[in-house]
Scaffold this motif. Sequence first.
Motif, mmCIF file in Angstrom:
data_model
loop_
_atom_site.group_PDB
_atom_site.id
_atom_site.type_symbol
_atom_site.label_atom_id
_atom_site.label_comp_id
_atom_site.label_asym_id
_atom_site.label_seq_id
_atom_site.Cartn_x
_atom_site.Cartn_y
_atom_site.Cartn_z
ATOM 1 N N ARG A 106 0.835 -1.204 0.000
ATOM 2 C CA ARG A 106 0.000 0.000 0.000
ATOM 3 C C ARG A 106 0.869 1.254 0.000
ATOM 4 N NH1 ARG A 106 -5.234 0.970 0.619
ATOM 5 N NH2 ARG A 106 -5.902 3.015 1.377
ATOM 6 N N ILE A 107 2.000 1.191 0.706
ATOM 7 C CA ILE A 107 2.893 2.344 0.783
ATOM 8 C C ILE A 107 3.688 2.527 -0.503
ATOM 9 C CG2 ILE A 107 4.947 3.269 1.937
ATOM 10 C CD1 ILE A 107 3.910 1.983 4.517
ATOM 11 N N HIS A 108 4.278 1.434 -0.997
ATOM 12 C CA HIS A 108 5.224 1.542 -2.101
ATOM 13 C C HIS A 108 4.586 1.369 -3.478
ATOM 14 C CE1 HIS A 108 8.458 1.629 0.823
ATOM 15 N NE2 HIS A 108 7.998 0.524 1.371
ATOM 16 N N GLU A 109 3.517 0.590 -3.553
ATOM 17 C CA GLU A 109 2.895 0.331 -4.847
ATOM 18 C C GLU A 109 1.485 0.904 -4.952
ATOM 19 O OE1 GLU A 109 3.065 -3.845 -5.680
ATOM 20 O OE2 GLU A 109 5.135 -4.042 -4.978
ATOM 21 N N LYS A 110 1.005 1.496 -3.857
ATOM 22 C CA LYS A 110 -0.332 2.098 -3.821
ATOM 23 C C LYS A 110 -1.428 1.087 -4.136
ATOM 24 C CE LYS A 110 1.871 5.917 -3.129
ATOM 25 N NZ LYS A 110 2.027 6.423 -1.740
ATOM 26 N N THR A 111 -1.217 -0.159 -3.744
ATOM 27 C CA THR A 111 -2.227 -1.200 -3.926
ATOM 28 C C THR A 111 -2.505 -1.862 -2.584
ATOM 29 O OG1 THR A 111 -0.578 -2.924 -4.403
ATOM 30 C CG2 THR A 111 -1.444 -1.662 -6.277
ATOM 31 N N SER A 112 -3.664 -2.452 -2.463
ATOM 32 C CA SER A 112 -4.007 -3.145 -1.225
ATOM 33 C C SER A 112 -5.125 -4.136 -1.496
ATOM 34 C CB SER A 112 -4.436 -2.153 -0.137
ATOM 35 O OG SER A 112 -5.618 -1.481 -0.527
ATOM 36 N N ARG A 113 -5.289 -5.066 -0.557
ATOM 37 C CA ARG A 113 -6.352 -6.056 -0.650
ATOM 38 C C ARG A 113 -7.264 -5.931 0.561
ATOM 39 N NH1 ARG A 113 -2.479 -11.216 -1.325
ATOM 40 N NH2 ARG A 113 -1.399 -10.010 0.284
ATOM 41 N N SER A 114 -8.461 -6.433 0.413
ATOM 42 C CA SER A 114 -9.392 -6.428 1.537
ATOM 43 C C SER A 114 -8.958 -7.481 2.550
ATOM 44 C CB SER A 114 -10.810 -6.726 1.053
ATOM 45 O OG SER A 114 -10.900 -8.068 0.587
ATOM 46 N N GLY A 115 -9.528 -7.395 3.744
ATOM 47 C CA GLY A 115 -9.207 -8.377 4.765
ATOM 48 C C GLY A 115 -9.543 -9.789 4.327
ATOM 49 N N LYS A 116 -10.676 -9.958 3.659
ATOM 50 C CA LYS A 116 -11.072 -11.287 3.193
ATOM 51 C C LYS A 116 -10.108 -11.805 2.131
ATOM 52 C CE LYS A 116 -14.973 -13.977 1.437
ATOM 53 N NZ LYS A 116 -14.117 -14.743 0.513
ATOM 54 N N GLU A 117 -9.660 -10.916 1.249
ATOM 55 C CA GLU A 117 -8.708 -11.333 0.214
ATOM 56 C C GLU A 117 -7.392 -11.793 0.833
ATOM 57 O OE1 GLU A 117 -9.939 -8.611 -3.668
ATOM 58 O OE2 GLU A 117 -8.716 -7.724 -2.076
ATOM 59 N N ILE A 118 -6.950 -11.094 1.867
ATOM 60 C CA ILE A 118 -5.709 -11.490 2.536
ATOM 61 C C ILE A 118 -5.891 -12.829 3.237
ATOM 62 C CG2 ILE A 118 -4.082 -10.877 4.368
ATOM 63 C CD1 ILE A 118 -4.611 -7.944 3.701
ATOM 64 N N ALA A 119 -7.018 -13.007 3.912
ATOM 65 C CA ALA A 119 -7.291 -14.276 4.596
ATOM 66 C C ALA A 119 -7.384 -15.422 3.590
ATOM 67 C CB ALA A 119 -8.578 -14.171 5.404
ATOM 68 N N ASP A 120 -8.032 -15.174 2.450
ATOM 69 C CA ASP A 120 -8.124 -16.202 1.410
ATOM 70 C C ASP A 120 -6.741 -16.551 0.866
ATOM 71 O OD1 ASP A 120 -10.848 -16.296 1.686
ATOM 72 O OD2 ASP A 120 -11.270 -14.995 -0.033
ATOM 73 N N TYR A 121 -5.896 -15.531 0.719
ATOM 74 C CA TYR A 121 -4.527 -15.767 0.252
ATOM 75 C C TYR A 121 -3.775 -16.668 1.234
ATOM 76 C CZ TYR A 121 0.487 -14.919 0.054
ATOM 77 O OH TYR A 121 1.849 -15.088 0.055
ATOM 78 N N VAL A 122 -3.936 -16.399 2.523
ATOM 79 C CA VAL A 122 -3.262 -17.207 3.541
ATOM 80 C C VAL A 122 -3.716 -18.662 3.456
ATOM 81 C CG1 VAL A 122 -3.018 -17.597 6.030
ATOM 82 C CG2 VAL A 122 -2.880 -15.271 5.109
ATOM 83 N N ASN A 123 -5.010 -18.868 3.347
ATOM 84 C CA ASN A 123 -5.536 -20.238 3.262
ATOM 85 C C ASN A 123 -5.045 -20.947 2.001
ATOM 86 O OD1 ASN A 123 -7.030 -20.386 5.678
ATOM 87 N ND2 ASN A 123 -8.735 -19.248 4.777
ATOM 88 N N ARG A 124 -5.000 -20.220 0.881
ATOM 89 C CA ARG A 124 -4.502 -20.819 -0.365
ATOM 90 C C ARG A 124 -3.020 -21.168 -0.246
ATOM 91 N NH1 ARG A 124 -7.283 -16.580 -2.852
ATOM 92 N NH2 ARG A 124 -5.286 -15.560 -3.312
ATOM 93 N N TYR A 125 -2.270 -20.281 0.374
ATOM 94 C CA TYR A 125 -0.832 -20.504 0.517
ATOM 95 C C TYR A 125 -0.558 -21.746 1.365
ATOM 96 C CZ TYR A 125 4.095 -19.482 1.428
ATOM 97 O OH TYR A 125 5.463 -19.558 1.517
#
Length: 223
Positions: A85-104
């Motif tokens: 968010r700081i360096h690339e000006k992009t971010s994901r929602s909380g659900k997207e981050i949680a889904d990423y963790v589960n997929r990983y």
Amino acid sequence: MQHRKLSNDTRYPRCGEAVETMNHIFRECPVTQGIWEVLSFAEFLKITHLEFKEWLTRVFEQISSLQCRIFCCALRAIWGDRNKRIHEKTSRSGKEIADYVNRYISELDGAKNNIPSSFQVVKRWEHPPSPFVKINFDAAYDGTTCQSAVGIVARDNEGKVLLSFSEIYRQVVSAYTAEAIACREAARIGIDMQWPQIIIEGDALGVIKKCKGRDRDRSMNGA
């Protein structure tokens, strides 16, 4: 960001609701709380009387090894999203981050299942002989921001946790340097605590070999 004089705004850029602290990033931010809710760690958010490091120790003491994998992956994902968010000006929602963790985690499990059984060697933590204290160290390195996270745990011969330590270091030039810093901090803790006999253990083979060598290290890492 504010300490590095890159911005005068001390608010956490993810939500903009409070000053950016470790507590807010990993516990108090509404987006982060949503992540812990999806990953079934919301109960630990009720522990509000502990500072961040003590809170981490409490969580690790109460969760299983499987939960620990998910929890650590989530910590890294939250920090990574903050940096993007700081360096690339992009971010994901909380659900997207949680889904990423589960997929990983699922991908890790899938990769593990594809490893031939002859290569599936699990090294368990071994108790040190009495009266030794074993200090384990590890480090994670982010090359995009030149930052590293160091984690250290000291246990006695019964496996009781005597001390835990975690810290984020900036301007770290390499993953090797990150591991070297972690090893140095483990040694410093052993000296500061005045434990008469200690064992320092880590998975950074290169760093361990350097520490065991008697010749002076003239490289940048040994300077």
